[in-house]
Scaffold this motif. Structure first.
Motif, PDB file in Angstrom:
ATOM      1  N   TYR A 125     -13.593  44.254 -34.062  1.00 13.08           N
ATOM      2  CA  TYR A 125     -14.328  43.451 -35.050  1.00 13.08           C
ATOM      3  C   TYR A 125     -15.256  42.458 -34.354  1.00 13.08           C
ATOM      4  O   TYR A 125     -16.343  42.149 -34.846  1.00 13.08           O
ATOM      5  N   LEU A 126     -14.817  41.966 -33.193  1.00  7.82           N
ATOM      6  CA  LEU A 126     -15.607  40.955 -32.483  1.00  7.82           C
ATOM      7  C   LEU A 126     -16.853  41.562 -31.822  1.00  7.82           C
ATOM      8  O   LEU A 126     -17.827  40.858 -31.559  1.00  7.82           O
ATOM      9  N   GLU A 127     -16.815  42.866 -31.570  1.00  4.18           N
ATOM     10  CA  GLU A 127     -17.937  43.501 -30.867  1.00  4.18           C
ATOM     11  C   GLU A 127     -19.229  43.365 -31.657  1.00  4.18           C
ATOM     12  O   GLU A 127     -19.256  43.527 -32.871  1.00  4.18           O
ATOM     13  N   GLY A 128     -20.293  43.029 -30.929  1.00  3.32           N
ATOM     14  CA  GLY A 128     -21.605  42.869 -31.564  1.00  3.32           C
ATOM     15  C   GLY A 128     -21.797  41.530 -32.244  1.00  3.32           C
ATOM     16  O   GLY A 128     -22.854  41.261 -32.811  1.00  3.32           O
ATOM     17  N   LYS A 129     -20.758  40.675 -32.208  1.00  6.21           N
ATOM     18  CA  LYS A 129     -20.862  39.372 -32.872  1.00  6.21           C
ATOM     19  C   LYS A 129     -20.965  38.248 -31.841  1.00  6.21           C
ATOM     20  O   LYS A 129     -20.615  38.412 -30.670  1.00  6.21           O
ATOM     21  N   ASN A 130     -21.444  37.105 -32.297  1.00  5.98           N
ATOM     22  CA  ASN A 130     -21.407  35.910 -31.466  1.00  5.98           C
ATOM     23  C   ASN A 130     -20.005  35.316 -31.547  1.00  5.98           C
ATOM     24  O   ASN A 130     -19.443  35.179 -32.638  1.00  5.98           O
ATOM     25  N   ILE A 131     -19.460  34.948 -30.400  1.00  4.45           N
ATOM     26  CA  ILE A 131     -18.061  34.517 -30.358  1.00  4.45           C
ATOM     27  C   ILE A 131     -17.977  33.043 -29.983  1.00  4.45           C
ATOM     28  O   ILE A 131     -18.561  32.612 -28.977  1.00  4.45           O
ATOM     29  N   VAL A 132     -17.272  32.285 -30.800  1.00  6.02           N
ATOM     30  CA  VAL A 132     -17.017  30.878 -30.493  1.00  6.02           C
ATOM     31  C   VAL A 132     -15.531  30.731 -30.204  1.00  6.02           C
ATOM     32  O   VAL A 132     -14.697  31.171 -30.997  1.00  6.02           O
ATOM     33  N   ILE A 133     -15.204  30.132 -29.068  1.00  5.28           N
ATOM     34  CA  ILE A 133     -13.803  29.953 -28.690  1.00  5.28           C
ATOM     35  C   ILE A 133     -13.522  28.469 -28.613  1.00  5.28           C
ATOM     36  O   ILE A 133     -14.227  27.735 -27.903  1.00  5.28           O
ATOM     37  N   VAL A 134     -12.518  28.013 -29.367  1.00  3.93           N
ATOM     38  CA  VAL A 134     -12.174  26.595 -29.360  1.00  3.93           C
ATOM     39  C   VAL A 134     -10.714  26.456 -28.938  1.00  3.93           C
ATOM     40  O   VAL A 134      -9.818  26.984 -29.612  1.00  3.93           O
ATOM     41  N   GLY A 135     -10.483  25.777 -27.820  1.00  2.00           N
ATOM     42  CA  GLY A 135      -9.118  25.620 -27.332  1.00  2.00           C
ATOM     43  C   GLY A 135      -8.793  24.171 -27.063  1.00  2.00           C
ATOM     44  O   GLY A 135      -9.623  23.428 -26.533  1.00  2.00           O
ATOM     45  N   GLY A 136      -7.582  23.774 -27.425  1.00  2.00           N
ATOM     46  CA  GLY A 136      -7.149  22.404 -27.184  1.00  2.00           C
ATOM     47  C   GLY A 136      -5.913  22.381 -26.310  1.00  2.00           C
ATOM     48  O   GLY A 136      -4.912  23.018 -26.631  1.00  2.00           O
ATOM     49  N   GLY A 137      -6.003  21.698 -25.190  1.00  2.00           N
ATOM     50  CA  GLY A 137      -4.836  21.470 -24.334  1.00  2.00           C
ATOM     51  C   GLY A 137      -4.241  22.754 -23.808  1.00  2.00           C
ATOM     52  O   GLY A 137      -4.934  23.670 -23.373  1.00  2.00           O
ATOM     53  N   PHE A 138      -2.932  22.853 -23.935  1.00  2.00           N
ATOM     54  CA  PHE A 138      -2.180  23.917 -23.313  1.00  2.00           C
ATOM     55  C   PHE A 138      -2.337  25.251 -24.052  1.00  2.00           C
ATOM     56  O   PHE A 138      -1.994  26.305 -23.525  1.00  2.00           O
ATOM     57  N   ALA A 139      -2.889  25.201 -25.279  1.00  2.00           N
ATOM     58  CA  ALA A 139      -2.987  26.421 -26.099  1.00  2.00           C
ATOM     59  C   ALA A 139      -4.144  27.314 -25.678  1.00  2.00           C
ATOM     60  O   ALA A 139      -4.581  28.166 -26.430  1.00  2.00           O
ATOM     61  N   PHE A 140      -4.662  27.127 -24.475  1.00  2.00           N
ATOM     62  CA  PHE A 140      -5.856  27.843 -24.038  1.00  2.00           C
ATOM     63  C   PHE A 140      -5.520  29.205 -23.417  1.00  2.00           C
ATOM     64  O   PHE A 140      -6.413  29.987 -23.098  1.00  2.00           O
ATOM     65  N   THR A 141      -4.239  29.527 -23.268  1.00  3.60           N
ATOM     66  CA  THR A 141      -3.830  30.640 -22.403  1.00  3.60           C
ATOM     67  C   THR A 141      -4.334  32.007 -22.874  1.00  3.60           C
ATOM     68  O   THR A 141      -4.937  32.735 -22.102  1.00  3.60           O
TER      69      THR A 141
END
Lengths: 279, 340
Positions: free
Chosen positions: A109-125
């Motif tokens: 589903y993500l293919e061909g789309k613009n992707i925004v990734i938001v991570g806070g603290g330790f939940a970035f893994t």
């Protein structure tokens, strides 16, 4: 009959202390049997039960990307019995891994789309796993713009510092790091994640945002993305619950009729709206 | 279908004869009730009992079960072997409600992906011989409200029906027919079929508890936050008796036990009634009080299991009603929900 409760034997081949407080470490594990590595085919967003005989098991998101063959990585916060035992381990120790478990970020589903990734603290893994997957070699072409907003309470608590530096040098990722409060050496941004997301203001056109972080961060970040025009179908997050079996049998991680271990941990906000708020 | 007829006083002898050849679980009288036990020398199987105090689920899903064994080496603990393989066995004298519970547990444990090897191994190797309830034993029985009946065949390989002076023995499955040789050659007479039908009708008519269990799903679908959930849990002691006696409750915990250099990983029954069940290391608990735990138990049986597998996860045995120390009655809860 394949027994889903028996872990694959692995060896801890590298331990990286990620943060100044020394209570978050990345464990690099190599499979002792080549066949097990092939059976352990995973995608970003999945998790596994880290299994220490004599102590128990702990469900942890996979921090490495499937594009990194030869090993798998888990970044673990020292907290309970199993994770404390892990933190006391040395390189060369044998342990077990059971998985991969759960669903994963919807790559197709993500293919061909613009992707925004938001991570806070330790939940970035698992977000790190996804980023490394998307920017690996030819994979990069399958995705549009990649915007990353990642923050921690202070500079010493940012994970994967070498990789952050390398990503910062690339022109095909818009990397935005922030800390709640900087120190003498910090030259970057200061501010909470929701405010930084507002400043970065990624377009919602043909875009999907994936948010992982502490509940309080998520609560204040969601309205920012609603205002930017993101629909609930295009906001994705990952849930955590206490787990034991990891395969939808032991009965404790359900939210309504869904087991987080089996039907999750990745859900869209639209899907979460259909569930009860018991998490 | 193969059928046989045996004299009533022959049954105990047949059970003992089977027990000489393989593992047999049967109802055995103990100090405070009748329990399913592995039949050993000198133990007398009961043939006329109301129902056992414990549900027979522990035969396939034991209260505590070894999953694997490991040992210490100079590089840490290493896997040694699996749990013990199951033996061929016969479960004698389950009631139709308990036999039906196996079909419900199968839905969970015997899925295509993530088949539970411990449960399935035992389930496949065990022949279930059920004793029909000619006269439903308790006022708390409500099997007919949850798609069951006192003569339901669900989950049974063989069924015994008390015809007065003899037992009608019906072999429903090829697995059950493995026991044919123990039941002699006498076929039931021509009137047996009609008599069995009559027994089925009169037995069902003798059930006195009727609850609208099949009607409450749409109400539960939309009432997760209803104030009704504040009204049932206050006197609950969180003892877990309801879940431990329940034939369909399947929640478990996994823990490690180590002695010197050897250890085992075991699974033990757990209960959604216990505060620690969902307690996370951080201190956060998504079900912080007994209110949320009762809502979970009720929803799991009468809504979630239907969403997941298309069946109510209750067989109407009434054990939770009989043995709750503070008289919380699932029949009343279901009836009250139907009026929301």
């Amino acid at each position: 009959m394949q027994n889903p409760y028996i872990p694959y034997p692995v060896e801890v081949i590298k331990i990286i202390t990620e943060v100044e407080t020394k209570d978050q470490k990345t464990f690099r594990l190599a499979f002792l049997n080549k066949q097990d590595e092939e059976n352990f085919k995973y995608m970003p967003g999945q998790f596994a039960e880290l299994s220490i005989y004599g102590k128990g098991e702990s469900p942890i998101g996979i921090a490495s990307s499937p594009t990194q063959p030869g090993y798998i990585e888990f970044t673990v916060q020292k907290a309970g019995v199993v994770t404390s035992a892990l933190h006391a381990m040395e390189e060369g120790t044998k342990m077990g891994v059971r998985g991969p478990l759960g669903n994963f970020y919807p790559i197709e589903y993500l293919e061909g789309k613009n992707i925004v990734i938001v991570g806070g603290g330790f939940a970035f893994t698992t977000l790190r796993s996804l980023i490394n997957y998307m920017i690996f070699g030819e994979n990069r072409k399958r995705f549009g713009k990649i915007t990353v907003v990642y923050g921690a309470r202070n500079p010493g608590l940012l994970l994967y510092k070498d990789e952050l530096e390398a990503w910062g040098k690339r022109d095909d990722i818009n990397l935005n790091l922030t800390v709640d409060k900087g120190d003498a050496t910090w030259k970057g941004r200061e501010g909470f994640i929701p405010a930084v997301c507002e400043q970065v203001a990624p377009s919602s056109e043909n875009a999907v945002v994936i948010i992982c972080g502490p509940p309080v961060m998520i609560r204040f970040t969601l309205p920012v993305f609603f205002n930017l025009g993101f629909s609930k179908e295009n906001i994705i997050t990952s849930l955590e619950m206490r787990m034991k079996c990891g395969i939808g049998k032991c009965g404790r991680c359900n939210v309504g009729s869904k087991y987080v271990c089996k039907d999750g941990p990745v859900f869209t906000l639209a899907e979460l709206d259909q569930l009860t708020k018991e998490y | 279908m193969e059928k046989r007829s045996i004299k009533k006083d022959a049954l105990a002898g047949i059970i003992k004869k089977v027990a000489g050849d393989m593992l047999v679980y049967a109802p055995v009288k103990e100090e405070d009730g009748v329990f399913f036990r592995a039949l050993g020398a000198g133990m007398e199987p009961q043939t006329t009992y109301a129902n056992t105090k414990n549900a027979p689920k522990n035969i396939f899903f034991p209260h505590t079960e070894k999953m694997m064994k490991y040992t210490r080496t100079d590089k840490g603990m290493e896997f040694v072997e699996n749990g013990d393989p199951a033996k061929d066995a016969v479960l004698f004298g389950s009631r139709p409600c308990d036999a039906k519970s196996f079909t419900l547990l199968d839905l969970l444990f015997d899925q295509e992906k993530y088949k539970d090897p411990f449960y399935c191994d035992k389930r496949e190797k065990t022949i279930v011989v059920t004793q029909a309830c000619v006269h439903p034993p308790y006022s708390t029985c409500f099997c007919t409200s949850v798609d069951g009946s006192p003569t339901s065949e669900a989950g049974s390989d063989v069924m015994l029906t008390d015809m007065g002076d003899s037992y009608l023995v019906e072999f429903f499955t090829p697995k059950g027919e493995k026991l044919l040789k123990y039941f002699g050659d006498a076929k039931p007479d021509a009137a047996a079929e009609a008599k069995k039908k009559e027994i089925a009708e009169t037995a069902a008519a003798e059930i006195v508890s009727h609850i609208p269990a099949k009607e409450i799903k749409p109400i539960l679908d939309v009432n997760f936050e209803h104030p009704f959930w504040n009204t049932i849990h206050q006197r609950c002691l969180a003892c877990g008796t309801c879940t431990f006696l329940c034939p369909t409750c399947h929640c478990f915990d996994i823990s490690d036990e180590v002695k010197y250099d050897d250890g085992i990983r075991v699974r033990n029954w757990d209960s959604c009634m216990f505060p620690m069940f969902t307690q996370e290391t951080s201190g956060h608990n998504p079900r912080p009080s007994q209110k949320e735990r009762w809502r979970q138990r009720t929803m799991h049986k009468f809504k979630y299991y239907i969403d997941m597998f298309g069946a109510i996860s209750c067989v109407g045995c009434g054990r939770c009603v009989m043995y709750c120390p503070v008289n919380i009655d699932i029949r009343k809860i279901v009836t009250d929900i139907s009026k929301l």
